[in-house]
Design a protein around this motif. Structure first.
Motif: not given
Length: 301
Positions: A23-31
């Motif tokens: 989850k955190a990886i996808f969020v950081k990639l999106a940002f």
């Protein structure tokens, strides 16, 4: 046969925990890949997950022997859903704008200790010495990793803001966990999860309608890749895998297996986001995992 059930339960819980840790990886990639804000990304995530939980709620309501919820049960489920997947998710996504994925996961893993403290203060459950030791170890690990991260990220003016937001996420999620442990035996795990997720989705979408940035949804295809990935890979699939694993091997064993989450996030963040791995992080993670394992261990008679 028993060994096969335990092996399959272990694999289901392990895979679910690994997927949750993305989850955190996808969020950081999106940002990093778009200019989307936390609320807009969260709204996209919940929109993409909504059909799955609607289908689950419909199937549960039409299953044989399904009993309607009382007014009190509805209120508890709705309030817990808003705490667990609206407020906690919002605080989490906002915090991830300012701190690393590895630190976010470690702070978030304080929620079992918060749940323990809530049960002790609100529900008057006596805490054992082993549990106090687990709390002390967990907080020592977070403090060690926190100051190690602060040393590396000293130029970040929003470091404490991001850490505080994720800390609030851990508290609100602990409220959800503590309350769910008392309402699930009354309404059932699958029904509770579906209804709580629908309540949270309603809260998030209402928040977005009132104060959201509508132009953020036009960020191109990248946003509509990360949003469904967050919804399906990091939310829907692992939630059902964890539930299936819990049925086979029990909640205590699943809690122990789930301790791989911070380690998985730190490794993924290093390879996919370029986040450094440093000794305070490793030592702090070890202390946190020791504390969580101590909490998960069944007390001896």
């Amino acid at each position: 046969m028993v060994q096969n059930i335990r092996s399959s339960g272990f694999l289901l819980a392990l895979l679910g925990s690994l997927l949750f840790s993305t989850k955190a990886i996808f969020v950081k990639l999106a940002f990093a890949g778009t200019s989307v804000d936390a609320l807009s990304l969260l709204a996209v995530r919940m929109i993409c997950a909504l059909p799955f939980y609607l289908a689950a709620a419909f199937w549960i309501n039409n299953s044989e022997g399904s009993q309607p919820l009382t007014g009190r049960q509805w209120r508890i489920v709705l309030v817990l859903g808003l705490f667990g997947y609206y407020l906690s998710s919002l605080f989490d996504f906002m915090g991830l704008q300012y701190i690393s994925a590895g630190l976010e996961r470690l702070i978030l893993f304080l929620y079992p200790t918060f749940s323990l403290l809530i049960n002790s203060i609100v529900f008057k459950q006596k805490m054992l010495l082993r549990q106090w030791m687990a709390v002390a170890l967990t907080y020592a690990g977070i403090i060690l990793a926190f100051f190690g991260e602060l040393e590396l990220d000293s130029a970040n003016p929003n470091f404490f803001l991001g850490s505080g937001l994720v800390f609030l996420c851990a508290i609100t999620y602990a409220i959800y966990i503590s309350g769910s442990g008392r309402i699930i035996p009354q309404v059932g795990a699958n029904r509770f999860t579906s209804y709580a997720m629908l309540a949270a989705t309603g809260g998030i979408l209402l928040h977005y309608v009132i104060g959201g940035n509508y132009t953020a949804l036009g960020q191109g295809m990248s946003l509509w890749i990360y949003g469904p990935a967050l919804a399906i890979i990091a939310t829907v699939i692992p939630s059902y895998l964890i539930s299936a694993g819990m049925k086979k091997i029990g909640s205590s064993n699943v809690a122990i297996i789930s301790s791989i989450g911070p380690v998985s996030t730190i490794v993924q963040a290093h390879y996919f986001l370029g986040e450094p791995i440093f000794w305070q992080q490793i030592a702090g993670t070890g202390l946190v995992l020791t504390g969580i394992l101590l909490l998960s261990k069944k007390s001896e008679k």
